[in-house]
Scaffold this active site. Structure first.
Site, PDB file in Angstrom:
ATOM      1  N   PHE A 134      -6.921  -5.235  -2.092  1.00 26.84           N
ATOM      2  CA  PHE A 134      -6.442  -3.896  -2.454  1.00 26.84           C
ATOM      3  C   PHE A 134      -4.939  -3.967  -2.577  1.00 26.84           C
ATOM      4  N   GLU A 138       4.215  -2.927  -2.502  1.00 27.76           N
ATOM      5  CA  GLU A 138       5.114  -3.860  -3.201  1.00 27.76           C
ATOM      6  C   GLU A 138       6.313  -4.110  -2.287  1.00 27.76           C
ATOM      7  N   GLY A 142       6.636   0.350   0.289  1.00 27.18           N
ATOM      8  CA  GLY A 142       5.707   0.167   1.409  1.00 27.18           C
ATOM      9  C   GLY A 142       5.225   1.530   1.897  1.00 27.18           C
ATOM     10  N   TRP A 167       2.128  -8.459   0.608  1.00 23.14           N
ATOM     11  CA  TRP A 167       1.414  -8.237   1.871  1.00 23.14           C
ATOM     12  C   TRP A 167      -0.035  -7.852   1.626  1.00 23.14           C
ATOM     13  N   CYS A 248      -8.680   6.087  -0.164  1.00 21.61           N
ATOM     14  CA  CYS A 248      -9.216   4.800   0.335  1.00 21.61           C
ATOM     15  C   CYS A 248      -8.595   4.497   1.706  1.00 21.61           C
ATOM     16  N   ARG A 278      -6.876 -14.554  40.238  1.00 20.88           N
ATOM     17  CA  ARG A 278      -5.578 -15.212  40.442  1.00 20.88           C
ATOM     18  C   ARG A 278      -5.026 -14.829  41.823  1.00 20.88           C
ATOM     19  N   GLU A 373      -1.380   0.206   6.871  1.00 16.20           N
ATOM     20  CA  GLU A 373      -2.163   1.451   6.769  1.00 16.20           C
ATOM     21  C   GLU A 373      -1.365   2.666   7.244  1.00 16.20           C
ATOM     22  N   GLY A 374      -0.046   2.623   7.036  1.00 14.78           N
ATOM     23  CA  GLY A 374       0.832   3.699   7.488  1.00 14.78           C
ATOM     24  C   GLY A 374       1.400   3.349   8.838  1.00 14.78           C
ATOM     25  N   THR A 375       2.741   3.239   8.900  1.00 20.52           N
ATOM     26  CA  THR A 375       3.375   2.887  10.179  1.00 20.52           C
ATOM     27  C   THR A 375       3.215   4.055  11.160  1.00 20.52           C
TER      28      THR A 375
HETATM   29  P1  TGC Z   1       2.099  13.544  -0.733  1.00 16.88           P
HETATM   30  O1  TGC Z   1       2.874  14.487  -1.591  1.00 16.88           O
HETATM   31  O2  TGC Z   1       1.981  13.837   0.709  1.00 16.88           O
HETATM   32  O3  TGC Z   1       0.642  13.349  -1.326  1.00 16.88           O
HETATM   33  C1  TGC Z   1       0.389  12.992  -2.667  1.00 16.88           C
HETATM   34  C2  TGC Z   1      -1.019  13.457  -2.961  1.00 16.88           C
HETATM   35  O4  TGC Z   1      -1.957  12.783  -2.103  1.00 16.88           O
HETATM   36  C3  TGC Z   1      -2.609  13.713  -1.229  1.00 16.88           C
HETATM   37  N1  TGC Z   1      -2.683  13.066   0.095  1.00 16.88           N
HETATM   38  C4  TGC Z   1      -3.806  12.575   0.542  1.00 16.88           C
HETATM   39  N2  TGC Z   1      -5.047  12.570   0.041  1.00 16.88           N
HETATM   40  C5  TGC Z   1      -5.990  11.970   0.739  1.00 16.88           C
HETATM   41  N3  TGC Z   1      -5.740  11.360   1.920  1.00 16.88           N
HETATM   42  C6  TGC Z   1      -4.504  11.323   2.456  1.00 16.88           C
HETATM   43  N4  TGC Z   1      -4.289  10.685   3.610  1.00 16.88           N
HETATM   44  C7  TGC Z   1      -3.469  11.948   1.771  1.00 16.88           C
HETATM   45  N5  TGC Z   1      -2.144  12.117   1.998  1.00 16.88           N
HETATM   46  C8  TGC Z   1      -1.683  12.813   0.956  1.00 16.88           C
HETATM   47  C9  TGC Z   1      -1.738  14.950  -1.223  1.00 16.88           C
HETATM   48  O5  TGC Z   1      -2.482  16.090  -0.929  1.00 16.88           O
HETATM   49  C10 TGC Z   1      -1.226  14.938  -2.648  1.00 16.88           C
HETATM   50  O6  TGC Z   1      -2.251  15.383  -3.510  1.00 16.88           O
HETATM   51  P2  TGC Z   1      -1.894  16.327  -4.777  1.00 16.88           P
HETATM   52  O7  TGC Z   1      -3.222  16.616  -5.404  1.00 16.88           O
HETATM   53  O8  TGC Z   1      -1.218  17.535  -4.200  1.00 16.88           O
HETATM   54  O9  TGC Z   1      -0.983  15.512  -5.638  1.00 16.88           O
HETATM   55  O10 TGC Z   1       2.711  12.100  -0.967  1.00 16.88           O
HETATM   56  P3  TGC Z   1       4.034  11.454  -0.445  1.00 16.88           P
HETATM   57  O11 TGC Z   1       4.571  10.629  -1.563  1.00 16.88           O
HETATM   58  O12 TGC Z   1       4.920  12.499   0.184  1.00 16.88           O
HETATM   59  O13 TGC Z   1       3.548  10.423   0.679  1.00 16.88           O
HETATM   60  C11 TGC Z   1       2.887  10.799   1.801  1.00 16.88           C
HETATM   61  C12 TGC Z   1       2.692   9.578   2.755  1.00 16.88           C
HETATM   62  C13 TGC Z   1       4.027   9.027   3.239  1.00 16.88           C
HETATM   63  C14 TGC Z   1       1.909  10.114   3.933  1.00 16.88           C
HETATM   64  C15 TGC Z   1       1.901   8.457   2.035  1.00 16.88           C
HETATM   65  O14 TGC Z   1       2.651   7.925   0.994  1.00 16.88           O
HETATM   66  C16 TGC Z   1       1.488   7.355   2.971  1.00 16.88           C
HETATM   67  O15 TGC Z   1       0.449   7.459   3.604  1.00 16.88           O
HETATM   68  N6  TGC Z   1       2.270   6.238   3.076  1.00 16.88           N
HETATM   69  C17 TGC Z   1       1.873   5.061   3.828  1.00 16.88           C
HETATM   70  C18 TGC Z   1       1.426   3.981   2.869  1.00 16.88           C
HETATM   71  C19 TGC Z   1       0.320   3.122   3.431  1.00 16.88           C
HETATM   72  O16 TGC Z   1      -0.367   3.487   4.375  1.00 16.88           O
HETATM   73  N7  TGC Z   1       0.081   1.990   2.816  1.00 16.88           N
HETATM   74  C20 TGC Z   1      -1.005   1.143   3.185  1.00 16.88           C
HETATM   75  C21 TGC Z   1      -1.253   0.072   2.156  1.00 16.88           C
HETATM   76  S1  TGC Z   1      -2.832  -0.706   2.301  1.00 16.88           S
HETATM   77  C22 TGC Z   1      -2.778  -1.547   3.729  1.00 16.88           C
HETATM   78  O17 TGC Z   1      -1.872  -1.499   4.478  1.00 16.88           O
HETATM   79  C23 TGC Z   1      -3.968  -2.364   4.023  1.00 16.88           C
HETATM   80  S2  TGC Z   1      -3.882  -3.281   5.466  1.00 16.88           S
HETATM   81  C24 TGC Z   1      -5.524  -3.406   5.730  1.00 16.88           C
HETATM   82  C25 TGC Z   1      -5.947  -4.415   6.680  1.00 16.88           C
HETATM   83  O18 TGC Z   1      -5.627  -5.614   6.521  1.00 16.88           O
HETATM   84  O19 TGC Z   1      -6.703  -4.012   7.590  1.00 16.88           O
HETATM   85  P1  FAD Z   2       8.919   0.135   5.158  1.00 18.04           P
HETATM   86  O1  FAD Z   2       8.207   1.223   4.459  1.00 18.04           O
HETATM   87  O2  FAD Z   2      10.101  -0.470   4.487  1.00 18.04           O
HETATM   88  O3  FAD Z   2       9.355   0.654   6.596  1.00 18.04           O
HETATM   89  C1  FAD Z   2      10.353   0.024   7.404  1.00 18.04           C
HETATM   90  C2  FAD Z   2      10.606   0.925   8.612  1.00 18.04           C
HETATM   91  O4  FAD Z   2      11.122   2.198   8.150  1.00 18.04           O
HETATM   92  C3  FAD Z   2       9.338   1.234   9.387  1.00 18.04           C
HETATM   93  O5  FAD Z   2       9.633   1.301  10.753  1.00 18.04           O
HETATM   94  C4  FAD Z   2       8.936   2.616   8.880  1.00 18.04           C
HETATM   95  O6  FAD Z   2       8.177   3.372   9.825  1.00 18.04           O
HETATM   96  C5  FAD Z   2      10.306   3.247   8.651  1.00 18.04           C
HETATM   97  N1  FAD Z   2      10.256   4.336   7.675  1.00 18.04           N
HETATM   98  C6  FAD Z   2       9.906   4.279   6.359  1.00 18.04           C
HETATM   99  N2  FAD Z   2       9.942   5.496   5.814  1.00 18.04           N
HETATM  100  C7  FAD Z   2      10.317   6.346   6.799  1.00 18.04           C
HETATM  101  C8  FAD Z   2      10.529   7.770   6.865  1.00 18.04           C
HETATM  102  N3  FAD Z   2      10.322   8.569   5.811  1.00 18.04           N
HETATM  103  N4  FAD Z   2      10.925   8.289   8.046  1.00 18.04           N
HETATM  104  C9  FAD Z   2      11.112   7.525   9.129  1.00 18.04           C
HETATM  105  N5  FAD Z   2      10.938   6.186   9.136  1.00 18.04           N
HETATM  106  C10 FAD Z   2      10.529   5.620   7.984  1.00 18.04           C
HETATM  107  N6  FAD Z   2      -0.616  -3.388   1.776  1.00 18.04           N
HETATM  108  C11 FAD Z   2      -1.559  -3.292   0.789  1.00 18.04           C
HETATM  109  O7  FAD Z   2      -1.366  -2.579  -0.194  1.00 18.04           O
HETATM  110  N7  FAD Z   2      -2.725  -3.984   0.882  1.00 18.04           N
HETATM  111  C12 FAD Z   2      -3.016  -4.793   1.926  1.00 18.04           C
HETATM  112  O8  FAD Z   2      -4.093  -5.392   1.981  1.00 18.04           O
HETATM  113  C13 FAD Z   2      -2.046  -4.928   2.967  1.00 18.04           C
HETATM  114  N8  FAD Z   2      -2.258  -5.786   4.016  1.00 18.04           N
HETATM  115  C14 FAD Z   2      -1.271  -6.010   4.928  1.00 18.04           C
HETATM  116  C15 FAD Z   2      -1.440  -6.987   5.900  1.00 18.04           C
HETATM  117  C16 FAD Z   2      -0.430  -7.256   6.812  1.00 18.04           C
HETATM  118  C17 FAD Z   2      -0.606  -8.344   7.827  1.00 18.04           C
HETATM  119  C18 FAD Z   2       0.760  -6.476   6.788  1.00 18.04           C
HETATM  120  C19 FAD Z   2       1.846  -6.713   7.793  1.00 18.04           C
HETATM  121  C20 FAD Z   2       0.943  -5.503   5.829  1.00 18.04           C
HETATM  122  C21 FAD Z   2      -0.065  -5.261   4.881  1.00 18.04           C
HETATM  123  N9  FAD Z   2       0.108  -4.327   3.847  1.00 18.04           N
HETATM  124  C22 FAD Z   2      -0.836  -4.189   2.844  1.00 18.04           C
HETATM  125  C23 FAD Z   2       1.395  -3.635   3.700  1.00 18.04           C
HETATM  126  C24 FAD Z   2       1.579  -2.446   4.651  1.00 18.04           C
HETATM  127  O9  FAD Z   2       0.776  -1.373   4.281  1.00 18.04           O
HETATM  128  C25 FAD Z   2       3.077  -2.087   4.646  1.00 18.04           C
HETATM  129  O10 FAD Z   2       3.731  -3.113   5.337  1.00 18.04           O
HETATM  130  C26 FAD Z   2       3.321  -0.751   5.325  1.00 18.04           C
HETATM  131  O11 FAD Z   2       2.835   0.311   4.526  1.00 18.04           O
HETATM  132  C27 FAD Z   2       4.821  -0.512   5.612  1.00 18.04           C
HETATM  133  O12 FAD Z   2       5.604  -0.806   4.502  1.00 18.04           O
HETATM  134  P2  FAD Z   2       6.878  -1.781   4.630  1.00 18.04           P
HETATM  135  O13 FAD Z   2       6.458  -2.998   5.347  1.00 18.04           O
HETATM  136  O14 FAD Z   2       7.451  -1.912   3.279  1.00 18.04           O
HETATM  137  O15 FAD Z   2       7.885  -1.031   5.573  1.00 18.04           O
END
Ligand code: TGC
Ligand code: FAD
Length: 394
Positions: A134, A138, A142, A167, A248, A278, A373-375
């Site tokens: 997935f 980038e 993040g 990542w 997702c 221990r 999955e969101g810090t």
């Molecule tokens: P924002 O304006 O809040 O929302 C944009 C649109 O999305 C809707 N929405 C959601 N919908 C479903 N579920 C959620 N959790 C949602 N959060 C927001 C929202 O209602 C809106 O919809 P619409 O129709 O009004 O346009 O967007 P924002 O740009 O302000 O960002 C919000 C924020 C910071 C919470 C979001 O960008 C975020 O969650 N950032 C964290 C990114 C993240 O978690 N990346 C993970 C990448 S994948 C990964 O890490 C896999 S690791 C897996 C593993 O190895 O186990």
């Molecule tokens: P950044 O977003 O640069 O954050 C750096 C610091 O700034 C953090 O402490 C953060 O909390 C803080 N910060 C950022 N914004 C704010 C704010 N608005 N207010 C306050 N503090 C803030 N991604 C995928 O898409 N697919 C995957 O399968 C996937 N697998 C992963 C596996 C591993 C082992 C790891 C480590 C990461 C993976 N990720 C994946 C990426 C992961 O989702 C990102 O690392 C994560 O979303 C955080 O992004 P970043 O690392 O760029 O940190």
């Protein structure tokens, strides 16, 4: 008199599971005990994910297990959560594999894909014969995926993708990548869309990220898309905008809520066993008040987290779970799991820094879990927005 307090289940949570949930939990626990625990320290040391176990995960019904049809098990959300809990009690890398395969890649196809896409990909992915990844994050996008720069442009009826993803779990072992890209050209519609990109496509390259000290028994990769051409049918028709990938993420974050309980429980149990055997100053260290305080603190955190997970499972099964509640669970349970792991590591003294015990492996893994999955900060701000009505992101 009620029976003596069970040090492993002091709130008798076992009684709140139904037979199917208990059976699922026990079968995954057996798999972890027999197939993961004997070797996982070595895999972690070697930076190796045993891809040969993927088909076993498939035959246990764990891949896309909460999805219906297409060879998926159609299990309840709570049963899926309990499976994640047991997998992560083994190693976060296994829960990660299952999360990415089932909750990110397969869920994206199941929820947003065409019938043809579902028929092509879901059955082999459920069986573990095809692996998905997935690609959302980038290097410069993040926490703020809305700023991603990967582009998809129309060329005739095809799409051409350019960009780099960072990542990405499973990236270098995947058969198909779910790639989220900006479509901004006139006539294409604009905004973030998802694409199913076979990793054999010309211009697609995946390379493993080396030198990680966390999630070492898991593949994490960089993906490069250099003019990758896919047909119009590769686009996920049901996903439009950032809401697509975020939906997702809710699924995978839900699995982490339970998974963190498993990692925390493994650390607590390791510390409890260690403390009772221990000896220092002529008696088990478990007899010292300071160690008892640590053990009880760990127990409270594990139990609180288990309750949070079960409650979210029940809400999801009832169809009423909100994404802010998933944020609450991920924030609470991963923070507590990290605290438990750090405390357990201290209880084990010098032995706590070796891979002979599971604790430092879990502790290091949880540093990724609290980030992906969101810090913790992101989930704090999601909750802050929900309770105050003020958006700290904009
Ligand atoms: P924002 O304006 O809040 O929302 C944009 C649109 O999305 C809707 N929405 C959601 N919908 C479903 N579920 C959620 N959790 C949602 N959060 C927001 C929202 O209602 C809106 O919809 P619409 O129709 O009004 O346009 O967007 P924002 O740009 O302000 O960002 C919000 C924020 C910071 C919470 C979001 O960008 C975020 O969650 N950032 C964290 C990114 C993240 O978690 N990346 C993970 C990448 S994948 C990964 O890490 C896999 S690791 C897996 C593993 O190895 O186990
Ligand atoms: P950044 O977003 O640069 O954050 C750096 C610091 O700034 C953090 O402490 C953060 O909390 C803080 N910060 C950022 N914004 C704010 C704010 N608005 N207010 C306050 N503090 C803030 N991604 C995928 O898409 N697919 C995957 O399968 C996937 N697998 C992963 C596996 C591993 C082992 C790891 C480590 C990461 C993976 N990720 C994946 C990426 C992961 O989702 C990102 O690392 C994560 O979303 C955080 O992004 P970043 O690392 O760029 O940190």
């Amino acid at each position: 008199m009620p029976p003596a307090l069970d040090a492993h289940d002091p709130l008798s949570l076992e009684a709140s599971l139904d037979d199917t949930e208990r059976m699922m939990r026990d079968s995954v626990r057996r798999f972890v005990t027999d197939r993961v625990l004997p070797d996982v320290g070595r895999w972690f040391d070697d930076g190796h994910f045993p891809v040969e176990l993927v088909k076993e995960l498939g035959s246990l019904g764990l891949l896309g297990m909460h999805l219906d049809g297409y060879g998926c098990a159609g299990a309840s959300a709570t049963a899926y959560g309990l499976a994640c809990q047991e997998l992560e009690a083994g190693d976060s890398g296994f829960r990660s594999f299952v999360s990415v395969q089932g909750s990110l890649a397969m869920y994206a196809i199941h929820r947003f894909g065409s019938e043809t896409q579902k028929q092509e990909w879901l059955p082999p992915m459920a069986a573990g014969e095809a692996i998905g990844c997935f690609g959302l994050t980038e290097a410069d996008a993040g926490s703020d995926p809305a700023s991603l720069r990967t582009r998809a442009r129309k060329d005739g009826s095809d799409w051409v993708l350019d960009g780099t993803k960072m990542w990405i779990t499973n990236g270098s072992i995947a058969d198909v990548a779910v790639i989220w890209a900006q479509t901004a050209e006139p006539g294409d519609g604009s905004g973030i869309r998802g694409f199913l990109v076979p990793t054999s496509a010309d211009g697609f390259a995946a390379s493993p990220i080396r030198h990680k000290l966390s999630l070492r028994a898991s593949v994490t990769s960089e993906l490069v898309l250099d003019g990758v051409r896919v047909p119009a049918e590769a686009q996920l028709p049901g996903a439009e905008g950032l809401g697509g990938p975020l939906r997702c993420l809710n699924e995978a974050r839900f699995g982490i809520v339970f998974g963190a309980v498993g990692a925390a429980r493994a650390c607590y149990e390791s510390a409890l066993t260690y403390a009772t055997t221990r000896e220092q100053f002529g008696r088990p260290i478990a007899g010292f008040q300071l160690q008892q305080r640590k053990l009880v603190d760990m127990l409270l955190r594990v139990q609180r987290s288990a309750l949070v997970a079960l409650q979210l499972g029940r809400l999801k099964d009832a169809g009423t779970l909100r994404h802010e509640q998933v944020s609450l669970g991920k924030l609470h349970n991963v923070d507590d799991a990290l605290e438990v792991a750090r405390t357990a590591r201290q209880v084990l003294g010098a032995n706590g820094i070796t891979l002979e015990y599971p604790v430092i492996r879990h502790m290091n893994n949880l540093e990724s879990v609290v980030t992906y999955e969101g810090t913790a900060d992101v989930h704090t701000l999601v909750l802050g927005r929900a309770i105050t009505g003020h958006d700290a992101f904009t």
